[in-house]
Design a protein around this motif. Structure first.
Motif, PDB file in Angstrom:
ATOM      1  N   LEU A 510      -1.471 -50.759   7.917  1.00 25.82           N
ATOM      2  CA  LEU A 510      -0.210 -51.127   7.261  1.00 25.82           C
ATOM      3  C   LEU A 510      -0.300 -50.993   5.737  1.00 25.82           C
ATOM      4  O   LEU A 510       0.712 -50.805   5.062  1.00 25.82           O
ATOM      5  CB  LEU A 510       0.183 -52.561   7.641  1.00 25.82           C
ATOM      6  CG  LEU A 510       0.658 -52.767   9.083  1.00 25.82           C
ATOM      7  CD1 LEU A 510       0.805 -54.253   9.379  1.00 25.82           C
ATOM      8  CD2 LEU A 510       1.971 -52.045   9.324  1.00 25.82           C
ATOM      9  N   GLU A 513      -1.583 -45.237   3.195  1.00 28.65           N
ATOM     10  CA  GLU A 513      -0.536 -44.236   2.986  1.00 28.65           C
ATOM     11  C   GLU A 513      -1.008 -42.908   3.576  1.00 28.65           C
ATOM     12  O   GLU A 513      -2.196 -42.730   3.876  1.00 28.65           O
ATOM     13  CB  GLU A 513      -0.236 -44.069   1.494  1.00 28.65           C
ATOM     14  CG  GLU A 513       0.279 -45.327   0.813  1.00 28.65           C
ATOM     15  CD  GLU A 513       1.657 -45.751   1.294  1.00 28.65           C
ATOM     16  OE1 GLU A 513       2.375 -44.876   1.836  1.00 28.65           O
ATOM     17  OE2 GLU A 513       2.012 -46.930   1.129  1.00 28.65           O
ATOM     18  N   SER A 521      -0.149 -36.208   7.584  1.00 24.63           N
ATOM     19  CA  SER A 521       0.859 -36.944   8.363  1.00 24.63           C
ATOM     20  C   SER A 521       0.462 -37.102   9.827  1.00 24.63           C
ATOM     21  O   SER A 521       0.667 -38.155  10.423  1.00 24.63           O
ATOM     22  CB  SER A 521       2.208 -36.235   8.273  1.00 24.63           C
ATOM     23  OG  SER A 521       2.691 -36.227   6.959  1.00 24.63           O
ATOM     24  N   TYR A 524      -2.257 -39.808  10.173  1.00 24.27           N
ATOM     25  CA  TYR A 524      -1.649 -41.104   9.862  1.00 24.27           C
ATOM     26  C   TYR A 524      -0.735 -41.552  11.000  1.00 24.27           C
ATOM     27  O   TYR A 524      -0.741 -42.722  11.410  1.00 24.27           O
ATOM     28  CB  TYR A 524      -0.874 -40.987   8.549  1.00 24.27           C
ATOM     29  CG  TYR A 524      -0.220 -42.271   8.070  1.00 24.27           C
ATOM     30  CD1 TYR A 524      -0.952 -43.444   7.922  1.00 24.27           C
ATOM     31  CD2 TYR A 524       1.138 -42.294   7.746  1.00 24.27           C
ATOM     32  CE1 TYR A 524      -0.354 -44.618   7.474  1.00 24.27           C
ATOM     33  CE2 TYR A 524       1.739 -43.461   7.293  1.00 24.27           C
ATOM     34  CZ  TYR A 524       0.995 -44.619   7.161  1.00 24.27           C
ATOM     35  OH  TYR A 524       1.588 -45.774   6.712  1.00 24.27           O
ATOM     36  N   LEU A 528      -0.866 -44.952  13.398  1.00 22.08           N
ATOM     37  CA  LEU A 528       0.266 -45.872  13.535  1.00 22.08           C
ATOM     38  C   LEU A 528       0.645 -46.050  15.000  1.00 22.08           C
ATOM     39  O   LEU A 528       0.943 -47.163  15.449  1.00 22.08           O
ATOM     40  CB  LEU A 528       1.475 -45.344  12.747  1.00 22.08           C
ATOM     41  CG  LEU A 528       1.447 -45.512  11.227  1.00 22.08           C
ATOM     42  CD1 LEU A 528       2.636 -44.797  10.604  1.00 22.08           C
ATOM     43  CD2 LEU A 528       1.474 -46.997  10.832  1.00 22.08           C
ATOM     44  N   LEU A 561       7.171 -53.948  11.269  1.00 23.78           N
ATOM     45  CA  LEU A 561       6.646 -53.204  10.119  1.00 23.78           C
ATOM     46  C   LEU A 561       6.095 -51.837  10.554  1.00 23.78           C
ATOM     47  O   LEU A 561       6.315 -50.825   9.885  1.00 23.78           O
ATOM     48  CB  LEU A 561       5.546 -54.005   9.422  1.00 23.78           C
ATOM     49  CG  LEU A 561       5.958 -55.312   8.746  1.00 23.78           C
ATOM     50  CD1 LEU A 561       4.736 -56.032   8.187  1.00 23.78           C
ATOM     51  CD2 LEU A 561       6.970 -55.053   7.632  1.00 23.78           C
ATOM     52  N   VAL A 562       5.378 -51.832  11.696  1.00 22.62           N
ATOM     53  CA  VAL A 562       4.811 -50.573  12.192  1.00 22.62           C
ATOM     54  C   VAL A 562       5.922 -49.597  12.565  1.00 22.62           C
ATOM     55  O   VAL A 562       5.849 -48.395  12.266  1.00 22.62           O
ATOM     56  CB  VAL A 562       3.891 -50.833  13.403  1.00 22.62           C
ATOM     57  CG1 VAL A 562       3.385 -49.511  13.988  1.00 22.62           C
ATOM     58  CG2 VAL A 562       2.712 -51.696  13.001  1.00 22.62           C
ATOM     59  N   GLU A 564       8.932 -49.430  11.375  1.00 22.63           N
ATOM     60  CA  GLU A 564       9.560 -48.909  10.153  1.00 22.63           C
ATOM     61  C   GLU A 564       8.713 -47.799   9.541  1.00 22.63           C
ATOM     62  O   GLU A 564       9.235 -46.767   9.100  1.00 22.63           O
ATOM     63  CB  GLU A 564       9.761 -50.050   9.142  1.00 22.63           C
ATOM     64  CG  GLU A 564      10.859 -51.034   9.554  1.00 22.63           C
ATOM     65  CD  GLU A 564      10.885 -52.274   8.671  1.00 22.63           C
ATOM     66  OE1 GLU A 564      10.036 -52.369   7.750  1.00 22.63           O
ATOM     67  OE2 GLU A 564      11.738 -53.148   8.905  1.00 22.63           O
ATOM     68  N   LYS A 565       7.383 -48.008   9.498  1.00 24.99           N
ATOM     69  CA  LYS A 565       6.497 -46.979   8.956  1.00 24.99           C
ATOM     70  C   LYS A 565       6.483 -45.722   9.842  1.00 24.99           C
ATOM     71  O   LYS A 565       6.432 -44.592   9.339  1.00 24.99           O
ATOM     72  CB  LYS A 565       5.077 -47.525   8.807  1.00 24.99           C
ATOM     73  CG  LYS A 565       4.865 -48.361   7.543  1.00 24.99           C
ATOM     74  CD  LYS A 565       3.415 -48.738   7.370  1.00 24.99           C
ATOM     75  CE  LYS A 565       3.162 -49.354   5.991  1.00 24.99           C
ATOM     76  NZ  LYS A 565       3.200 -48.360   4.908  1.00 24.99           N
ATOM     77  N   SER A 568       9.749 -43.773   9.147  1.00 29.58           N
ATOM     78  CA  SER A 568       9.751 -43.100   7.833  1.00 29.58           C
ATOM     79  C   SER A 568       8.757 -41.938   7.818  1.00 29.58           C
ATOM     80  O   SER A 568       9.020 -40.892   7.223  1.00 29.58           O
ATOM     81  CB  SER A 568       9.422 -44.099   6.729  1.00 29.58           C
ATOM     82  OG  SER A 568       8.102 -44.600   6.876  1.00 29.58           O
ATOM     83  N   THR A 569       7.602 -42.088   8.493  1.00 29.20           N
ATOM     84  CA  THR A 569       6.620 -40.993   8.548  1.00 29.20           C
ATOM     85  C   THR A 569       7.137 -39.828   9.374  1.00 29.20           C
ATOM     86  O   THR A 569       7.004 -38.662   8.987  1.00 29.20           O
ATOM     87  CB  THR A 569       5.287 -41.498   9.147  1.00 29.20           C
ATOM     88  OG1 THR A 569       4.844 -42.640   8.411  1.00 29.20           O
ATOM     89  CG2 THR A 569       4.219 -40.417   9.092  1.00 29.20           C
TER      90      THR A 569
END
Length: 637
Positions: A510, A513, A521, A524, A528, A561-562, A564-565, A568-569
């Motif tokens: 979390l 980046e 990406s 990452y 996630l 939170l995960v 949302e990330k 966005s990713t």
């Protein structure tokens, strides 16, 4: 070794049938279906089974056989058998109104329950009932919402979570054809045989009717069949999209089978067309899904398209004119496989919904009627042929309901073995030794067996082991095995499983980046995804071991939170259409390769059946009673 040598000697002589050479048959089947890993597992089980058979007396084996009499699974639900139920079977093609009528019966009852295959659908029915002023609970494996201001309320559940100890006026069980599914079918069988409701409404495909009628007859329930026709015609198109997003039209739904593909498609479509595209899949927060569906269904905004997972095939309320399948392959947790014909029909059948917002606004009746026609096509021309075959092919009836051994019977059967006997072996022995009724099939998932082995060395009860076997897990995800063992250790040690104290769950992601990972990406994103799965497992266990997994509220917050990330990713991923097409081609090749392996087994089975029939039909008359006229040696020759 002597037993193995004998099995292979028989095989070299052409004796490979299951009933004549079972050891060789199972080893070959394991290798073809699951490669070296499957063969290794089957060898291990065969050896353990061989050793056990040498130690059990005949009386003991007879006792085990009686315990494993699974011919009458309806007897596992004695309270339900005291009721006289009426089972209404609503069957027909997609978009025929069958679920609508079943839900009407639910809404008109005083207290009822809905059971669906997806958290997505359970949430939709939950919101529908609440919008109509009904008190309703939402009960899924990962979320439980109970009304605080009512003693009596409706329930909307995923099918595994149907309350079997409560009485209802009406129960609706959706997608009843999944009763035959090897992995999840047991949940539908349990719900059908066990739900305590005066009226049970089943919705699904016509091919389930003979099986449901037989099951109802076996328990004395009245069975009423309601058949429906499509409210709008459906046809496949002659050409595919071929990567030209400018061929997309308002009201199109592009269906893909991974979160990655959905987000890449959304970005590429919006870039190419300059128009907006909604997105819907299972792990999106419920509020986001509702908002995205509303944007797509509204004809007065610029959200002309939707990219969605195959969840739309399960009846989500979307006003779709045309379905475009991004691929006809799907990852099943282990490898890529081709979609079955029923799956293609069900997903494609969402096209051409009756009285869509677009057709309602049409200027004349002829145009409105034209809008009702549902169209189905694909992204690649190669896949379109598979879709055409699916719509032309008549699918055979479902003949068996899937069952799994109840936990109580597994515990009793395990008592015949030493305490350190692997649970996977016990489950395989149950499958091999059980007597199952003609209308049932005993299934034990390969994931359950693998999970059992992963946690075998931990001091857990049989019941706890079985609970973990059905934990929603992706064993191929990064760190999945370590996380699974860490969660199981909490139960084994009866310790405080605070989320922050389980170091194997990679919460540090979390704070990271994309630039922190050499793989960019993609790397990452995979981390996630792995964290999201781990948090879902924690939430799932928090409902079953509330005293141990106590950080439920924190887990909900972390999951948000995960997500949302993740979103966005995914939105920032940069894939060209050529790269997408290359990925689809690779998946198609893998799926076809697996399909050929499966066909090879089917051919072997068919060959064996033919061989057996020939043997039975070619018994010489000299072997019949009263015809023993030739010497024994000559007859043997």
């Amino acid at each position: 070794m002597d037993t193995l040598d004998h099995a292979f000697l028989l095989a070299e002589q052409g004796v490979t049938r299951r009933d004549k050479n079972p050891l060789f048959w199972t080893l070959r089947d394991a290798f073809i279906t699951r490669d070296i890993k499957g063969l290794t597992k089957e060898l291990q089980y065969s050896f353990q089974s061989f050793m056990v058979r040498q130690t059990f007396s005949q009386d003991l084996q007879d006792n085990q056989k009686r315990l494993l009499d699974f011919r009458f699974p309806h007897e596992w639900f004695p309270a339900t058998r005291t009721m006289q139920r009426t089972v209404h079977v609503h069957v027909g093609p997609t978009n025929s109104g069958k679920t609508y009528n079943a839900l009407k019966a639910l809404e008109n009852s005083k207290m009822g329950v809905y059971a669906g295959p997806l958290r997505l659908l359970a949430t939709e029915v939950y919101q529908r009932l609440r919008a109509k002023g009904r008190h309703c609970a939402l009960i899924t494996g990962e979320e439980v919402r109970i009304p605080e201001d009512a003693d009596q309320y409706f329930s909307s559940c995923t099918v595994e979570m149907v309350p079997l100890n409560a009485r209802f006026d009406v129960a609706v069980i959706d997608e009843i054809q999944m009763i035959a599914d090897a992995e999840r079918g047991n949940a539908w069988t349990t719900a059908l045989l066990g739900v305590q409701a005066k009226e049970v409404h089943l919705c699904g495909e016509d091919r389930t009717v003979p099986l449901v009628q037989a099951l109802c007859a076996s328990v004395g329930d009245k069975c009423v069949v309601h058949r429906y026709e499509r409210l709008s015609p459906l046809k496949t198109m002659n050409s595919a999209i071929q990567g030209d997003y400018n061929k997309l039209q308002k009201g199109d739904a592009i269906v893909a089978f991974s979160r990655l593909s959905l987000h890449v498609l959304k970005r590429n479509i919006e870039t190419a067309t300059g128009r907006r595209c909604a997105i819907i899949y299972g792990s999106l927060p419920p509020e986001v899904r509702v908002q995205q569906a509303a944007l797509f269904n509204d004809p007065d905004n610029d959200y002309d398209f939707v990219v969605a997972s195959d969840a739309i095939g399960m009846g989500l309320n979307l006003e779709i004119r045309r379905v475009v399948l991004e691929s006809v392959t799907k990852y099943d947790g282990n490898q890529h496989r081709l979609l079955t014909y029923p799956e293609i029909k069900q997903i494609g059948g969402r096209a051409g919904r009756y009285r869509t917002a677009h057709s309602a606004a049409a200027e004349n009746a002829e145009e409105a009627e034209k809008e009702k026609v549902g169209l189905v096509t694909t992204m690649d021309q190669t896949d379109l042929r598979s879709v055409e075959r699916a719509f032309q092919k008549k699918v055979s009836d479902i003949d068996c309901a899937s069952i799994q051994p109840p936990a109580g019977i597994v515990e009793r059967f395990a008592s015949y073995f030493p305490p350190d006997t692997p649970l996977s072996f016990i489950l395989m022995r149950i499958k091999a030794a059980a007597t199952v009724g003609a209308r049932y099939r005993l299934n034990i998932s390969s994931d359950a067996l693998e999970i059992a082995d992963i946690i075998q060395d931990l001091p857990l009860t049989i019941y706890d082991r079985l609970t973990f076997c059905y934990l929603p897990v992706s064993l191929r995800a990064e760190g999945a095995v370590d996380i699974l063992r860490a969660l199981a250790r909490v139960v084994a040690k009866n310790s405080a499983g605070d989320l922050l104290s389980i170091s194997e769950i990679p919460l540090e992601i979390l704070e990271a980046e994309v630039k922190d990972y050499p793989g960019g990406s993609q790397e990452y994103l995979s981390k996630l995804e792995a964290l999201h799965i781990a948090i879902n497992q924690y939430v799932w266990l928090s409902y079953r071991y509330a005293g141990m997994f106590r950080s439920q509220a924190l887990a909900f917050h972390v999951r948000q939170l995960v997500e949302e990330k993740l979103i966005s990713t995914l939105d920032r991923l940069d894939f060209t259409e050529e790269q997408l097409e290359h990925k689809r081609k690779n998946k198609r090749l893998q799926a076809h390769s697996r399909n050929m392996s499966r066909r090879a087994i089917d051919d072997i089975l068919e060959e064996g059946d033919n061989e057996a029939q020939q043997e039975q039909s070619s018994v010489p008359t000299s072997d019949l009673p009263g015809k023993d006229t030739k010497p024994r040696q000559e007859r043997a020759a």
